[in-house]
Scaffold this active site. Sequence first.
Site, PDB file in Angstrom:
ATOM      1  N   LEU A 105     -12.718   8.092 -15.780  1.00 30.88           N
ATOM      2  CA  LEU A 105     -11.996   6.902 -15.335  1.00 30.88           C
ATOM      3  C   LEU A 105     -12.951   5.897 -14.703  1.00 30.88           C
ATOM      4  CD1 LEU A 105      -8.994   8.836 -13.829  1.00 30.88           C
ATOM      5  CD2 LEU A 105      -8.931   7.399 -15.873  1.00 30.88           C
ATOM      6  N   GLU A 123       8.496  -8.504  20.005  1.00 28.98           N
ATOM      7  CA  GLU A 123       9.540  -7.936  20.860  1.00 28.98           C
ATOM      8  C   GLU A 123       9.219  -6.510  21.272  1.00 28.98           C
ATOM      9  OE1 GLU A 123      13.399  -7.847  19.178  1.00 28.98           O
ATOM     10  OE2 GLU A 123      13.664 -10.010  19.164  1.00 28.98           O
ATOM     11  N   HIS A 152     -10.041  21.220 -11.422  1.00 35.06           N
ATOM     12  CA  HIS A 152     -11.313  21.540 -12.074  1.00 35.06           C
ATOM     13  C   HIS A 152     -11.491  23.053 -12.080  1.00 35.06           C
ATOM     14  CE1 HIS A 152     -15.451  20.945 -13.377  1.00 35.06           C
ATOM     15  NE2 HIS A 152     -15.822  21.855 -12.476  1.00 35.06           N
ATOM     16  N   GLU A 178      19.217  -9.486  17.235  1.00 32.28           N
ATOM     17  CA  GLU A 178      19.216 -10.808  16.616  1.00 32.28           C
ATOM     18  C   GLU A 178      20.647 -11.310  16.488  1.00 32.28           C
ATOM     19  OE1 GLU A 178      17.798 -10.575  12.614  1.00 32.28           O
ATOM     20  OE2 GLU A 178      19.317  -9.144  11.986  1.00 32.28           O
ATOM     21  N   GLU A 207     -15.419   8.236  -7.250  1.00 36.89           N
ATOM     22  CA  GLU A 207     -16.205   7.622  -8.326  1.00 36.89           C
ATOM     23  C   GLU A 207     -17.307   8.542  -8.840  1.00 36.89           C
ATOM     24  OE1 GLU A 207     -17.281   3.497  -7.573  1.00 36.89           O
ATOM     25  OE2 GLU A 207     -15.618   3.360  -6.140  1.00 36.89           O
TER      26      GLU A 207
END
Length: 1357
Positions: free
Chosen positions: A1248, A193, A1264, A291, A1297
């Site tokens: 981790l 729509e 850090h 609707e 990572e």
Amino acid sequence: MSQRVLVIGSGGREHAICWKLSQSPKISQIFALPGSYGIQQVKKCQNLDAKVLDPKDFEAIAKWSKENEVSLVVVGPEDPLALGLGDVLQKAGIACFGPGKQGAQIEADKKWAKDFMLRHGIPTARYESFTDTDKAKAFIKSAPYPALVVKAAGLAAGKGVVVAANVEEACQAVDEILGQLKYGQAGATLVVEELLEGEEISVLAFTDGKNVRAMLPAQDHKRLGNGDSGPNTGGMGAYCPCPLISQPALELVQKAVLERAVQGLAKERISYQGVLYAGLMLTRDGPRVLEFNCRFGDPETQVILPLLETDLFEVMLACCTGKLDKVTLQWRSGVSAVGVILASAGYPETSTKGCVITGLPANNTPTQLIFHSGLAVNKEKQALTNGGRVLIAIALDAGLKEAAAKATKLAGSISFSGSGAQYRTDIAQKAFKIATANAPGLSYKDSGVDIDAGDALVQRIKPLSRGTQRPGVLGGLGGFGGLFRLNELSYKEPVIAEATQGVGAKIKLALEHELYENVGYDLFALSANDLLEFGAEPVAFLDYIACGKLNVPLAAQLVKGMADGCRDARCALVGGETAEMPSLYGPGQHDMAGYCVGIVEKSRVLPRFDLYQPGDLLIGLPSSGLHCAGFNEILRRLQELKVNLKDLSPVDGGEDGLSLAHSLATPTRLYVQQLLTHLQNGDEIKSVAHVTHGLLNDVKRLLPEGFETTLDFGAVPVPKIFGWLAGKLKLSAGTLLERHNCGIGMLLVLPQTSQLWRTSLPGAKVLGVLQRRAKTSTGAAVQVRNFTEQLERVAAPFGGLGERELPEELKKLSSKDTVTASRAECFENAAGRRLTRVPGHYKDPILILGTDGVGTKLKIAQQTNRNSSVGIDLVAMCVNDILCNGAEPLSFSSYYACGQWQEELAKEVHSGVLEGSRQANSSFIDSHSAALPLLYEPQVYDLAGFALGIAERSGILPRLSDIQPGDVLIGLPSSGVHSNGFSLVHAVLKRVGLGINDRAPFSEKTIGEELLVPTKIYVKALADLLSQPNHGIKALAHITGGGLSENIPRVLRKDLAVRLDANEFQLPPVFAWLAAAGNISSSELQRTYNCGLGLVLVVYATDADRVLKELRYPQRASVVGEVIARKDPKRPQVVVQNFEAVLAKTQKMLSMPRKRVAVLISGTGSNLQALIDATRDSAQGVHADIVLVISNKPGVLGLERAHRAGIPSVVIAHKDFKTRELYDDELTRNLKAARVDLVCLAGFMRILSAPFVREWCGRLINIHPSLLPKFPGLHVQRQALEAGEKESGCTVHFVDEGVDTGAILVQAAVPILPGDDEDTLTQRIHKAEHWAFPRALALLASGTVRLNAEGRTTLPS
């Protein structure tokens, strides 16, 4: 009462339907299939277990209904209707409230519904339908309109609609709904729509297939989070009636939507009875249908039905029998209903079941309702969550704002165990926003405070101040403080004395009889006379005037009286404060306080009790009348007796036409001229007592232990005014001695041989002779002779004496309640009063005096009964002002006046004053306290403060002649509103219908808690810097009343202006909320509030870096702008760039849900504490809350920090897991259970795993201790020192990572100093970390920065 009804369904909608049907006198029993615990509690209701009757077996339902003589079946959900339950019931001859399968297509098949609207000319959005993903996405990319609404054509429990923000999101929705069949076969056909713009509302209607009766309009809130953020849901709340749709628009909906739809259904031979729900968008071109639904909406039903007065059963039966035209719907008038849904954790993607629900009200009431959507009960009768949407909390009230506030408060009082409840706090806010946008913008003047009037008063009294000038005065009115140069005086060892006074209820008499100058003179005389007790010369005076509405001519006359007194005493009027407080003072009400500073030679400080000898003379100097004592009770009793104070005075002056009011208001006698020379000579006067507490009490103050005296009035006449007072009010002689001066205004102790009282003190009388007091004596130290006889003589013409007593008005906290650590320069005289030595290192000392109040912030304190912090505000407002003149604060004094003396309240307020004095490194000197019921309501009090500081003349600020274009502005952040603009705050709260105990729309605290955050005291922040000889600061501007626009110009020449950049300082969210809620313009906001800057420094450009380095981390200071040339004198002196954009950005942030943060730790958690402090300080704008702390080690200090802060914590020991991945899986499980959005690593000493990092990519940050990319990994300070680096610091970065290789959010540099070792460098880096980490979290939580697909930090487009 014989009808039986079956209701199909088990949710909140069905609970509301059953509740409403139960009110029908025609119904005897209601069955619910399958029903719920909540429905079972409703009168007349009984659940049908699925074992008895299968909800999906329509034939069985029809059969059971016939066998049990059910008159009407009401179908709640859409699924049974779409599957044909209505048809089965109709065929069996059972009335069904709900259409058959064909009619239910209007909801069950979005494509059919859109085609139906097109066929019958019902206004709706343009659309196309698809069964192929590629074609759908191609259409989205090429459509001639924004084709961004993607819908599953079938039923998807209200969740199969995506309103995309852009084409990419819309295409993603196509892939999920149609490609992946996220909602099953409901998404096998897709409708795309046009995105319509406007407000979405719901209009439900009853229909019998021919006639239509619209219900009240409502508005649902589909999105999960505040501000319509987050995923679509089945509905998170609703309100009714909705004022967003106009009456003409409603009439259009009735004809062009509802009636046209029913007529269309009839034309297509589709039988339809029940509810027709139109979801509408109110566009510029009128309402458009989004609707249709074939049943009651959920949660709209829950707020609509409580407003229906007509019997719901009759309406439903009329729909089923074609007789709706015979029914007129009646609705409750002048009532609004607001409902807030509480959903379980994980909703709408999942639901959390089995969480214990607490805080549920015992019963529904006429103004408060709870309907159950997904709630179960266990064997222990505990309520449990049993679905996504669990319940709805509804409040009804005459005002929509009030109903919304009460519903939100009710929702907040209900708790779910475990991960808690999700609910919105902005239900119905759209109605308020639109109403606010259309309402006139509030201003400070609208709230009763006129800044221009205050400025006009300053201009009017400047000549009065100049008329009091004397050697020593520097500058004039209009600066931040009053200045006095001590070296202009001839004191060798000067000691500073201070006195604070008020005039009590005498001001009421003066105001009612226009004797303004009299009472102004009183105020000064009382203060200056007090200084004589120290032997001090009054040199400088400040006033504080408080009122409900500033009347400039009246206030100017009050000040004129003070100025007259100053001239008589050769004391300078150096400044003052006028506080306009319409919510504390009524129209015409005023109060005043005065503060006088005097100087005395150290060797001349009085009293000299050590010089007392038996035979010393107690001398009384005559008063001019009542002075200012006891007026509250005098005026009250005269009013009771209906004495007309405008009548001619029955005592002295009446023969000259003076009224009784004039006699009573005779100004306090000023004794400075009489006594100062003799005091400075220092050879005869041993002590002085100003009679303000009652003659007996003040005589006692002159008598040290071991002395006594007898007052003999045989030769001391009592003024007639006291005789009239005693006769009229039937007072005892004793009470006059206790409460009034009885004709003696000042007491002296002189040597027995002194002739001073005879030769130099006109009117002086010997009242008594000091004698040694025997240790065994039990009598009073002060005896009185001949007073009663003298008083009877003057009282006889007025009815004689009585026995009535007068209460004490002046109050004093016990000495133990006023003890505070003092500066070394502070000491006490023999009478226990405090004085201050001038610090010896000052060569050309300048005294700097400042005064202020707390304004109507006091009203918040009084309403919340949280009075301990306003004393800090009081000190802050005063000392920050004198700081702007370069002062080192020395001492502080206060004034406290109340309607009813409550000692514990006074102690609480005073504790804040003492704490503020401590923070300002100031000695507390004294407090003048009075109970004045004629001026204040019982629970009301006012505060005024007076600060004294000192500076070297060469260090006085501002250095106006030095300020030049290019100078740098450094801003120190405020803690919030501070203490100005509260009258406007009250006006905004009133407009939006919020109370001070409601949750603040801009934080997790209450409004009262937020507004009472104390004003920041900047003394310690700047003390070290200002003590440096070449500090580089040219000026300081305290941003108080008048905001940015009025205060910075106080340190600028007229040829200069400043340009501020709002991007460079934090706008506290409270100001963004105030602007939106009160429709306050940006210029008015800047003219009223500090907008986040509590203090602004004007600094040499060459010194800016050095100054900033000292202030940035500990004070969160920043460069906020620069000085520029002002070429056009008509242009403003303060220009704030980017303010509108920052304001809009902050307002948008407030509409978003606060981010839920977890912090992972391994040790002390100092950075955790910095994050806790920042997230709980709304002024810092960190739109997040720490909801979980995880440690991999037990017993660490960080866990204790979490416990003290009330934050849930868990220990997940890595030793308990075989692999890193298993450990990280457990971390993720806990994080998700707590619905965590962002994760902060704060000294978490674990590497981790890659899956964990990928899972939390873009939501995981670390701090850090180096300036990455230099020195990643461990032992970074050692590496920096060994490498000979000149700079280190810290970095907050996204975690990827690699090892400390993620994209950088914030860095903070720290210089490496000669002699640094690892420990000293680490300690300084910690301070930088405590600045950087909260800053980074604020950027991430607000969406200001994010991680893009390439792994870089970016600003959102």
